[in-house]
Structure formats: C-alpha cells, structure tokens
Design a protein around this motif. Structure first.
Motif: not given
Length: 154
Positions: A40-48, A66-72
């Motif tokens: 889900r690359t449009d709303t997810r940001h995962y790091l190591v 991180l799960i990120a949308y426009a509102d939260e």
C-alpha cells in the motif's frame, strides 16, 4: 549510533519478524500483514534501521511504519532490537515517521502498550499527549493500549 534508515523491503521481512517475536510476542504481526502493508505504497511509509558497522551494512536492528491519510496519520509500529535499545534508534525512526506525517496529515495518532513507559516517554518528548485508553487492545495478551495524539508542527 551506527545505523542508517532506508525503506523496508520484502527481503527485510525475515529479520523484521525475528524482531517482532523478540519484542512483541505474543502480539506479533504476521508476514501476511507486513506484505499487505508494504503493498500500500500510497498511504504507507515503512522503514528499517540497518547497522552500518556490521560488514555488509544490512543487519536490521529496528523498523517502523506509518499509515498516512490526508486527515490523519497513525504510527503503526516501531521496534528496536533489545540489544540496541537506548542508543536513540527508536527516536531516529520516530522522527523520520513524524517528518513524513507532517507532510501528509494534520494530526498523528498512535497506540502504545500501557506497560511500556519507556516508549510512552519517547512519544511525550515528541509532543504526543494521552487522549484515552483501549482496554485489552493487544491480542492475544489482552494488554491495554494508551492512545496518544500529536498535532502536526508546520
């Protein structure tokens, strides 16, 4: 601190799942859950976080998502190998997630185990405040979660 952050890849999942078991058993995420999150690359940001002094520079010593949308946005997970805790790796991962969250959303939420005061302290130092509790949130252990919120700093 001898780590660098990079995007999590499917090839990292074996190492991430070992850390999941070390840190969060019995409430661990599964390989399928991580595969779904990474797709889900449009709303997810995962790091190591990888150790830069291990010879090949690929030993995973921490991870975060991180799960990120426009509102939260939601801090989905952060974990650091027990032997590497206290080195600032968790703070480095959190700061990277918050920088991404600040670009995408006006508020960041998270749940943290009620029995983890060290993590709660890190979140408070980064501007999070407790806004509630979720009884028996973590399953199957039944551990309560503290819900925390941070307004984006623009």
């Amino acid at each position: 601190m001898t780590v660098r952050l990079r995007p999590m890849r499917l090839a990292d999942l074996d190492a991430v799942l070992v850390l999941e078991e070390e840190l969060f058993a019995p409430d661990t995420w599964t390989r399928a859950m991580y595969r779904d999150e990474l797709s889900r690359t449009d709303t997810r940001h995962y790091l190591v976080a990888v150790d830069t002094e291990d010879g090949d520079g690929q030993t995973v010593v921490g991870y975060a998502g991180l799960i990120a949308y426009a509102d939260e946005a939601h801090v989905a997970t952060i974990g650091v190998a027990g032997a590497r805790q206290g080195e600032g790796i968790g703070a480095q991962l959190l700061d990277a997630l918050l920088a991404e969250a600040d670009r995408r959303s006006p508020v960041v939420l998270l749940e943290v185990r009620a029995d983890n005061p060290v993590a709660q302290g890190l979140y408070r130092r980064r501007g999070f405040t407790e806004i509630g509790r979720r009884p028996r949130y973590y399953q199957p252990s039944g551990t309560d979660a503290v819900v925390m919120r941070r307004e984006v700093r623009r």
